[in-house]
Design a protein around this motif. Sequence first.
Motif, PDB file in Angstrom:
ATOM      1  N   ALA A 120      30.484 158.046 -57.540  1.00 33.19           N
ATOM      2  CA  ALA A 120      29.222 158.470 -56.921  1.00 33.19           C
ATOM      3  C   ALA A 120      29.433 159.633 -55.970  1.00 33.19           C
ATOM      4  N   ARG A 121      30.642 159.765 -55.433  1.00 32.37           N
ATOM      5  CA  ARG A 121      30.919 160.840 -54.477  1.00 32.37           C
ATOM      6  C   ARG A 121      31.214 162.171 -55.153  1.00 32.37           C
ATOM      7  N   PHE A 122      31.910 162.152 -56.307  1.00 30.20           N
ATOM      8  CA  PHE A 122      32.314 163.449 -56.864  1.00 30.20           C
ATOM      9  C   PHE A 122      31.761 163.783 -58.240  1.00 30.20           C
ATOM     10  N   MET A 123      31.359 162.798 -59.035  1.00 31.83           N
ATOM     11  CA  MET A 123      30.903 163.119 -60.390  1.00 31.83           C
ATOM     12  C   MET A 123      29.647 163.987 -60.442  1.00 31.83           C
ATOM     13  N   PRO A 124      28.711 163.893 -59.474  1.00 25.68           N
ATOM     14  CA  PRO A 124      27.563 164.806 -59.540  1.00 25.68           C
ATOM     15  C   PRO A 124      27.950 166.283 -59.564  1.00 25.68           C
ATOM     16  N   GLY A 125      29.159 166.595 -59.121  1.00 26.94           N
ATOM     17  CA  GLY A 125      29.620 167.977 -59.146  1.00 26.94           C
ATOM     18  C   GLY A 125      30.169 168.410 -60.492  1.00 26.94           C
ATOM     19  N   TYR A 126      30.215 167.502 -61.456  1.00 29.34           N
ATOM     20  CA  TYR A 126      30.750 167.814 -62.787  1.00 29.34           C
ATOM     21  C   TYR A 126      29.715 167.436 -63.843  1.00 29.34           C
ATOM     22  N   SER A 127      28.619 168.130 -63.846  1.00 26.56           N
ATOM     23  CA  SER A 127      27.503 167.780 -64.726  1.00 26.56           C
ATOM     24  C   SER A 127      27.815 167.989 -66.200  1.00 26.56           C
ATOM     25  N   ALA A 128      28.825 168.784 -66.540  1.00 24.94           N
ATOM     26  CA  ALA A 128      29.172 169.023 -67.941  1.00 24.94           C
ATOM     27  C   ALA A 128      30.290 168.108 -68.421  1.00 24.94           C
ATOM     28  N   LEU A 129      30.765 167.211 -67.550  1.00 26.89           N
ATOM     29  CA  LEU A 129      31.847 166.299 -67.903  1.00 26.89           C
ATOM     30  C   LEU A 129      31.264 164.940 -68.261  1.00 26.89           C
ATOM     31  N   THR A 130      31.647 164.425 -69.423  1.00 29.85           N
ATOM     32  CA  THR A 130      31.188 163.112 -69.872  1.00 29.85           C
ATOM     33  C   THR A 130      32.294 162.089 -69.690  1.00 29.85           C
ATOM     34  N   LEU A 131      31.956 160.941 -69.095  1.00 31.18           N
ATOM     35  CA  LEU A 131      32.939 159.894 -68.828  1.00 31.18           C
ATOM     36  C   LEU A 131      32.594 158.652 -69.636  1.00 31.18           C
ATOM     37  N   GLU A 132      33.544 158.189 -70.450  1.00 28.71           N
ATOM     38  CA  GLU A 132      33.382 156.955 -71.204  1.00 28.71           C
ATOM     39  C   GLU A 132      34.214 155.869 -70.529  1.00 28.71           C
ATOM     40  N   LEU A 133      33.568 154.778 -70.112  1.00 26.62           N
ATOM     41  CA  LEU A 133      34.221 153.713 -69.364  1.00 26.62           C
ATOM     42  C   LEU A 133      34.373 152.466 -70.214  1.00 26.62           C
ATOM     43  N   SER A 134      35.542 151.825 -70.104  1.00 28.78           N
ATOM     44  CA  SER A 134      35.740 150.522 -70.734  1.00 28.78           C
ATOM     45  C   SER A 134      36.527 149.647 -69.774  1.00 28.78           C
ATOM     46  N   THR A 135      36.257 148.341 -69.806  1.00 36.40           N
ATOM     47  CA  THR A 135      36.958 147.411 -68.923  1.00 36.40           C
ATOM     48  C   THR A 135      37.891 146.536 -69.738  1.00 36.40           C
ATOM     49  N   SER A 136      39.129 146.411 -69.241  1.00 39.42           N
ATOM     50  CA  SER A 136      40.124 145.556 -69.873  1.00 39.42           C
ATOM     51  C   SER A 136      41.230 145.303 -68.868  1.00 39.42           C
TER      52      SER A 136
END
Length: 295
Positions: A120-136
């Motif tokens: 929440a602190r830094f991702m708004p500054g990377y609007s062209a970056l896509t993050l795929e999250l998985s939990t394991s």
Amino acid sequence: MLNAATHYQLDYPDLALVLALVRGGTLARAAALLRVDVSTVFRAVRRLESSLGQVLFEKSRAGYLPTSLATTLAQQAERAEQALEAARVGVEQGGEVISGTVRLTCTDSVLQGLLLPALARFMPGYSALTLELSTSNDFANLSRRDADIALRLTRTPPEHLVGRCLGTVSYRVCASPGYAQQHDTQDLATLAWIAPDDFLPDHPTVAWRRQHLPGVRPSYRCNSMLSATELVRAGLGVAALPDFLLGEGHGLQPLGPALAGHDTALWLLTRPDCRALRSVVTLFDELGRHLRQPS
């Protein structure tokens, strides 16, 4: 592969059409995404299939089901879409833009307690970056190349991965305020225990409990620390929880100091081949800055 006999040259509108129908699943939803009418989408799909000489979608009661070719084209369309968005952002910001997709894996407790606040602190500054999250809970994601970055709680990260230790994570026995008021928390052996199940046999809290409370049989077993935390918050018993899930507003009350000699470390890891990817390196460095724990 496309039918070579057609010699048809795909362009971006073709990819956008396929992507819209894959995402929407029906002509109506695809038309809404493309901001055209349903008949336009229908004619465009028929025309594209005729030009390619191959079927892209199978009609069913559920809607339009993509063939393997349509699925491949949709994936390529998404990459083109991301590249176009990165170019637009670059023009707007007047500089170089980090773009692409990075796959990150972590446990659900790390996601909830550490990763989300950092993103929440830094991702708004990377609007062209896509993050795929998985939990394991294991390292297989990186080993199988299913992920690019992993956040893991361990003292012994695999040697074939590279990364940095972000600090120490301690555990404390905790209860909900209501449970603590209703029970004698001085005698931990008499309390209802919530613990990791056999999926986490080497967890530091399991080792501590076996050493200090060998006669205790947990009343609840969970396959994740986040689930154990929720059971504690619900007032069902006590558990040894990581310090990053505690604090004001979490509804949890520590019953004593950190479990001495049974802490662990937070590691930020990646594969050696990923260090050549700017998107991975950028996210890796940002996480390293925002997730560092006190040692």
